[in-house]
Scaffold this active site. Sequence first.
Site, PDB file in Angstrom:
ATOM      1  N   CYS A  38      -4.597  -3.276   3.716  1.00 32.40           N
ATOM      2  CA  CYS A  38      -4.240  -3.019   5.103  1.00 32.40           C
ATOM      3  C   CYS A  38      -5.381  -3.302   6.105  1.00 32.40           C
ATOM      4  O   CYS A  38      -5.698  -4.452   6.378  1.00 32.40           O
ATOM      5  CB  CYS A  38      -3.751  -1.577   5.220  1.00 32.40           C
ATOM      6  N   LYS A  85      -9.306   1.444  -1.637  1.00 28.84           N
ATOM      7  CA  LYS A  85      -9.530   1.093  -0.232  1.00 28.84           C
ATOM      8  C   LYS A  85     -10.861   1.658   0.231  1.00 28.84           C
ATOM      9  O   LYS A  85     -11.127   2.855   0.130  1.00 28.84           O
ATOM     10  CB  LYS A  85      -8.391   1.633   0.627  1.00 28.84           C
ATOM     11  N   GLU A 115       0.855  -1.187   0.000  1.00 31.35           N
ATOM     12  CA  GLU A 115       0.000   0.000   0.000  1.00 31.35           C
ATOM     13  C   GLU A 115       0.898   1.246   0.000  1.00 31.35           C
ATOM     14  O   GLU A 115       1.962   1.265   0.616  1.00 31.35           O
ATOM     15  CB  GLU A 115      -0.850  -0.035   1.274  1.00 31.35           C
TER      16      GLU A 115
END
Length: 266
Positions: A157, A119, A46
């Site tokens: 994440c 995300k 990321e």
Amino acid sequence: MRHSECVKVALAQIGSGTDVAANLEQIAAAATAAQADGAEVVLFPEYAMYEKPVVDGTFAEVAEPLDGPFGSSLAVLAARLGIAVVAGLVESNPDEPARPFNTLAAWSASGAFLGRHRKALLYDVGMFSESTYISAGDIAEPSLVRIGSTLFGLQTCYELRFPEISRRQARAGATVLAVLSSWVPGPVKVTQWSTLAGARAIENICHVTAVTQAAPVSTGHSLAVAPDGTVLASLGDAPALVTVSIDASLTERQRQADPRALAVDL
């Protein structure tokens, strides 16, 4: 259909900073090493494009469309090396320029764009407020990309903490969950990272390839986990690369042996 071939996936744990050109150099060097190691896919963390200890307004200043200079460089790199590349970048948001997307993007070994994941579950925990500076993506459909014969589920994440995301991707056919992260350091955070990766692998009968930024911005300790929970490879906290061989037939055999694992709704 049973797949007998394996796919070799490299986890490229780099240490990105605020110099986008320097980050691209790190990516190129790691991708070259992965290709030399026989990898067919290389995963980067990321925010591989641009990273700081805390997300702030500067992320919008460097944001680009996926076909901008950074993304185009990754496409060219993938084609030059003949290796698929998946990496995190800061994607511009034309509807809200001050709040770009935290995006994972994938390119094939020929440099063709395969897909992206923006995300959706942003990290708003403690002193961190990612949503102040980053726009959330759409969570309506599972984010999947097919690389060769392997279907990857893409996660970013904090999303690893939500088992529903992994379950939806596994039910949609993903046999590998690619978790690209910059896992925030702190007490027992490495334990949480590795435990969650193992849990997602076991409960969904899939491989998990979890790569994160190196210390100090992140915890490091990237790892790959097999469907039975076996840790196939792991790294320390420094920049490093490891390649694992993933056997798709292992997932197929285990899912056939336990057909209720992905079917039961409680």
